[in-house]
Design a protein around this motif. Sequence first.
Motif, PDB file in Angstrom:
ATOM      1  N   PHE A 247      50.407  49.287  73.278  1.00 52.47           N
ATOM      2  CA  PHE A 247      49.036  48.869  73.581  1.00 52.47           C
ATOM      3  C   PHE A 247      48.665  47.638  72.756  1.00 52.47           C
ATOM      4  N   LEU A 248      49.462  46.594  72.866  1.00 48.39           N
ATOM      5  CA  LEU A 248      49.302  45.400  72.028  1.00 48.39           C
ATOM      6  C   LEU A 248      47.892  44.812  72.123  1.00 48.39           C
ATOM      7  N   HIS A 249      47.409  44.598  73.325  1.00 50.09           N
ATOM      8  CA  HIS A 249      46.092  43.972  73.475  1.00 50.09           C
ATOM      9  C   HIS A 249      44.986  44.868  72.945  1.00 50.09           C
ATOM     10  N   ARG A 250      45.034  46.123  73.297  1.00 50.91           N
ATOM     11  CA  ARG A 250      43.980  47.057  72.898  1.00 50.91           C
ATOM     12  C   ARG A 250      43.942  47.258  71.381  1.00 50.91           C
ATOM     13  N   LEU A 251      45.098  47.219  70.732  1.00 49.19           N
ATOM     14  CA  LEU A 251      45.168  47.502  69.296  1.00 49.19           C
ATOM     15  C   LEU A 251      45.360  46.255  68.444  1.00 49.19           C
ATOM     16  N   SER A 252      45.227  45.079  69.021  1.00 52.64           N
ATOM     17  CA  SER A 252      45.513  43.850  68.269  1.00 52.64           C
ATOM     18  C   SER A 252      44.654  43.723  67.013  1.00 52.64           C
ATOM     19  N   GLY A 253      43.389  44.089  67.092  1.00 51.85           N
ATOM     20  CA  GLY A 253      42.524  44.018  65.913  1.00 51.85           C
ATOM     21  C   GLY A 253      42.954  44.992  64.829  1.00 51.85           C
ATOM     22  N   ILE A 254      43.310  46.196  65.241  1.00 57.78           N
ATOM     23  CA  ILE A 254      43.779  47.206  64.282  1.00 57.78           C
ATOM     24  C   ILE A 254      45.113  46.771  63.681  1.00 57.78           C
ATOM     25  N   LEU A 255      45.996  46.221  64.500  1.00 56.77           N
ATOM     26  CA  LEU A 255      47.281  45.748  63.985  1.00 56.77           C
ATOM     27  C   LEU A 255      47.082  44.643  62.955  1.00 56.77           C
ATOM     28  N   THR A 256      46.139  43.758  63.215  1.00 57.98           N
ATOM     29  CA  THR A 256      45.830  42.701  62.255  1.00 57.98           C
ATOM     30  C   THR A 256      45.347  43.311  60.940  1.00 57.98           C
ATOM     31  N   ALA A 257      44.513  44.337  61.026  1.00 59.65           N
ATOM     32  CA  ALA A 257      44.046  45.023  59.819  1.00 59.65           C
ATOM     33  C   ALA A 257      45.210  45.697  59.090  1.00 59.65           C
ATOM     34  N   MET A 258      46.127  46.304  59.838  1.00 53.61           N
ATOM     35  CA  MET A 258      47.287  46.961  59.214  1.00 53.61           C
ATOM     36  C   MET A 258      48.172  45.930  58.503  1.00 53.61           C
ATOM     37  N   VAL A 259      48.352  44.773  59.130  1.00 52.66           N
ATOM     38  CA  VAL A 259      49.122  43.694  58.505  1.00 52.66           C
ATOM     39  C   VAL A 259      48.455  43.275  57.200  1.00 52.66           C
ATOM     40  N   PHE A 260      47.133  43.167  57.222  1.00 52.60           N
ATOM     41  CA  PHE A 260      46.386  42.799  56.017  1.00 52.60           C
ATOM     42  C   PHE A 260      46.562  43.853  54.927  1.00 52.60           C
ATOM     43  N   LEU A 261      46.535  45.134  55.297  1.00 48.02           N
ATOM     44  CA  LEU A 261      46.736  46.203  54.317  1.00 48.02           C
ATOM     45  C   LEU A 261      48.113  46.115  53.671  1.00 48.02           C
ATOM     46  N   VAL A 262      49.130  45.835  54.476  1.00 48.61           N
ATOM     47  CA  VAL A 262      50.482  45.702  53.928  1.00 48.61           C
ATOM     48  C   VAL A 262      50.529  44.509  52.969  1.00 48.61           C
ATOM     49  N   PHE A 263      49.875  43.424  53.328  1.00 45.91           N
ATOM     50  CA  PHE A 263      49.821  42.249  52.451  1.00 45.91           C
ATOM     51  C   PHE A 263      49.143  42.597  51.124  1.00 45.91           C
ATOM     52  N   ILE A 264      48.026  43.326  51.176  1.00 46.22           N
ATOM     53  CA  ILE A 264      47.329  43.752  49.953  1.00 46.22           C
ATOM     54  C   ILE A 264      48.255  44.634  49.114  1.00 46.22           C
ATOM     55  N   GLY A 265      49.000  45.511  49.768  1.00 46.69           N
ATOM     56  CA  GLY A 265      49.971  46.337  49.040  1.00 46.69           C
ATOM     57  C   GLY A 265      51.015  45.490  48.341  1.00 46.69           C
ATOM     58  N   GLY A 266      51.469  44.438  48.997  1.00 47.66           N
ATOM     59  CA  GLY A 266      52.424  43.521  48.371  1.00 47.66           C
ATOM     60  C   GLY A 266      51.825  42.830  47.162  1.00 47.66           C
ATOM     61  N   LEU A 267      50.567  42.419  47.290  1.00 48.80           N
ATOM     62  CA  LEU A 267      49.894  41.812  46.133  1.00 48.80           C
ATOM     63  C   LEU A 267      49.785  42.809  44.983  1.00 48.80           C
ATOM     64  N   ALA A 268      49.535  44.074  45.311  1.00 51.18           N
ATOM     65  CA  ALA A 268      49.422  45.098  44.268  1.00 51.18           C
ATOM     66  C   ALA A 268      50.725  45.249  43.485  1.00 51.18           C
ATOM     67  N   ARG A 269      51.852  45.011  44.143  1.00 47.86           N
ATOM     68  CA  ARG A 269      53.138  45.081  43.443  1.00 47.86           C
ATOM     69  C   ARG A 269      53.188  44.088  42.281  1.00 47.86           C
ATOM     70  N   LEU A 270      52.470  42.967  42.429  1.00 52.41           N
ATOM     71  CA  LEU A 270      52.504  41.926  41.399  1.00 52.41           C
ATOM     72  C   LEU A 270      51.870  42.391  40.094  1.00 52.41           C
ATOM     73  N   SER A 271      51.162  43.516  40.123  1.00 59.74           N
ATOM     74  CA  SER A 271      50.563  44.045  38.903  1.00 59.74           C
ATOM     75  C   SER A 271      51.578  44.814  38.049  1.00 59.74           C
ATOM     76  N   ALA A 272      52.790  44.977  38.541  1.00 63.43           N
ATOM     77  CA  ALA A 272      53.826  45.686  37.774  1.00 63.43           C
ATOM     78  C   ALA A 272      54.103  44.945  36.470  1.00 63.43           C
ATOM     79  N   SER A 273      54.375  45.707  35.432  1.00 63.99           N
ATOM     80  CA  SER A 273      54.537  45.106  34.105  1.00 63.99           C
ATOM     81  C   SER A 273      55.915  44.502  33.871  1.00 63.99           C
ATOM     82  N   ASP A 274      56.874  44.784  34.735  1.00 59.81           N
ATOM     83  CA  ASP A 274      58.235  44.283  34.534  1.00 59.81           C
ATOM     84  C   ASP A 274      58.642  43.374  35.694  1.00 59.81           C
TER      85      ASP A 274
END
Length: 139
Positions: free
Chosen positions: A75-102
């Motif tokens: 359902f690409l068209h119907r869920l495109s907004g949600i998919l964009t939000a999910m992509v953003f969440l994964v990106f935020i998770g990647g940024l959170a990795r940068l807080s690691a001390s090592d």
Amino acid sequence: MTLVLRVLLAIIGIVIIWLGLNISLGGIPTLGWQGPTDFFTVTDQTAFLIQDNHFRFVGGVWLGVGVFFAFGAIFLHRLSGILTAMVFLVFIGGLARLSASDPEVLLSAKILPSLIAELIVFPSIGLWIHRSVDGENTV
């Protein structure tokens, strides 16, 4: 080109669902689907069970993210907004990795590919989703 995007979303969804099940059903030690589970010792059982429960919740959220990616393949068209939000969440998770001390761990072969995917590949997929859906709506 949209077919390639849909196949990619399905693969991503399946992988994330697999990872989410590993965490949500296995807790902090996981089910072991990504390697050994004997990497820690519990010294406070009550505190462990509380944190383990929180960890299972996060695993369930990750499982849900995977479900949205998998459904997004259909359902690409119907869920495109949600998919964009999910992509953003994964990106935020990647940024959170940068807080690691090592920093050595971040640059290790076991983390760096995930970090690159989270900070570069997923935002690119988000742009691809946007362009595919927007391009088809303007034709």
